[in-house]
Design an enzyme around this catalytic site. Structure first.
Site, short mmCIF file in Angstrom:
data_model
loop_
_atom_site.label_atom_id
_atom_site.label_comp_id
_atom_site.label_asym_id
_atom_site.label_seq_id
_atom_site.Cartn_x
_atom_site.Cartn_y
_atom_site.Cartn_z
N ASP A 1 0.87 -1.19 0.00
CA ASP A 1 0.00 0.00 0.00
C ASP A 1 0.91 1.23 0.00
OD1 ASP A 1 -1.79 -2.10 0.49
OD2 ASP A 1 -3.04 -0.90 1.85
N LYS B 1 -6.98 3.52 -3.17
CA LYS B 1 -7.40 3.47 -1.76
C LYS B 1 -7.60 4.90 -1.27
CE LYS B 1 -5.23 2.05 2.67
NZ LYS B 1 -4.19 1.21 3.31
N LYS C 1 -10.39 0.48 -2.40
CA LYS C 1 -10.22 0.22 -0.96
C LYS C 1 -10.54 1.46 -0.14
CE LYS C 1 -6.83 -1.21 2.57
NZ LYS C 1 -5.51 -1.80 2.84
#
Ligand SMILES: O=C[C@H](O)COP(=O)(O)O
Length: 316
Positions: free
Chosen positions: A153, A216, A252
């Site tokens: 991430d 995300k 996300k």
């Protein structure tokens, strides 16, 4: 997760004139949280689905290998055995999608998840601010992968988006993508820092063009983290990118998602904006440290007709 986005050349024509109708986005988001979109009898099934999409997260300064090991035990068995039986899920007991930790906690998570099939996701690239020198941000990806992380991430440099430096953002995300190799890469846009929904849309498009497999919302450390209006705009960008390229990109939402009710709002959004494929962990992850406990409580109520106290569940 199996999806991989090869990315495309930076094409500003796909986003530079994009407009976001903010009042309409706010109204649409409001309608998701006020109407009952889901029939009661489907709620348990959807909560089990939400559970399978969770990136179970601990990203705290006081994380220890012991805390990570406990979290991983919960990731393997997110639902109490009697509730698994009560829901008729013994043949395929639920587990979460991934466990998400800081790079130095990756070895503990890899050890604790061995044989479970649950991947370890590591934050990297100077999480959460993304303001360390680029060479070190990229080296952090190498480190996490070397320790066994299978998902990374990354955080973007917010000033690239705030200054409309889309070429710089593209190059940055592309360099991170290259360093991730076969690992899945989620690009954290830190939308709470991006000021406008238009910036959120543009940053989403640029990150996808540069090869992000998943976009995300947040690190969980911004003042404002995952919200429905921002998520709506990101979903529209995912739809536009798919229409332009044929590639399906994951989403996300992360940060502040704590109740089963919240999770159902996000699932409804995905279903209505992108379709059923986005209700699976391949294309939807919910980044959350404390959501699981409430989902488990709601499922307990579904099975037994009673609510247990949070402390009756192994760990949340
Ligand atoms: O990526 C996940 C987030 O950092 C989790 O945030 P949370 O602790 O508010 O659930």
């Amino acid at each position: 997760m199996t999806i991989r986005n090869p990315g495309i050349a930076l094409d500003p024509t796909l986003f530079e004139h994009a407009q976001v109708n903010t009042p309409a986005a706010l109204r649409r988001a409001e309608s998701l949280s006020t109407r009952r979109a889901l029939k009661q009898q489907w709620q348990a099934a959807w909560l089990v689905k939400a559970m399978a999409c969770i990136d179970l997260t601990t990203l705290a300064g006081d994380d220890t290998p012991q805390r990570v090991a406990r979290l991983c035990a919960k990731a393997r068995n997110p639902l109490r055995r009697d509730l698994v039986a009560g829901l008729g899920l013994e043949a395929a007991p639920p587990k979460v999608a991934a466990v998400c930790v800081y790079p130095s906690m990756v070895p503990a998570a890899v050890r604790a998840l061995q044989g479970s099939g649950i991947p370890v996701a590591s934050v990297a690239t100077g999480f959460p601010a993304g303001l360390t020198p680029m060479r070190e941000r990229l080296a952090e990806i190498d480190h996490a992968l070397g320790e066994g992380a299978r998902e990374i991430d990354v955080v973007i440099t917010r000033s690239h988006a705030l200054g409309q430096h889309w070429g710089a953002l593209y190059e940055e995300v592309q360099a991170m993508r290259a360093r991730c190799g076969a690992a899945q890469m989620k690009a954290i846009l830190a939308t709470g820092d991006l000021k406008t929904l238009r910036n959120v849309y543009k940053a989403s498009m640029v990150a996808m063009m540069a090869g992000a497999d998943v976009i995300k919302t947040s690190t969980g450390k911004e003042e404002v983290n995952a919200t429905l209006p921002v998520s709506l705009v990101m979903c529209r960008a995912i739809r536009d990118y798919r229409d332009a390229t044929g590639y399906a990109i994951g989403f996300k939402p992360a940060g502040g998602i704590r109740s089963a009710r919240d999770a159902l709002h996000w699932l409804t959004l995905m279903n209505e904006e992108l379709g059923r494929d986005w209700l699976e962990p391949d294309l939807l992850r919910i980044g959350a440290s404390a959501l699981l406990g409430d989902i488990e409580r709601q499922l307990e109520h579904h099975v037994t007709g009673r609510y247990g106290a949070l402390h009756q569940h192994a760990m949340v």
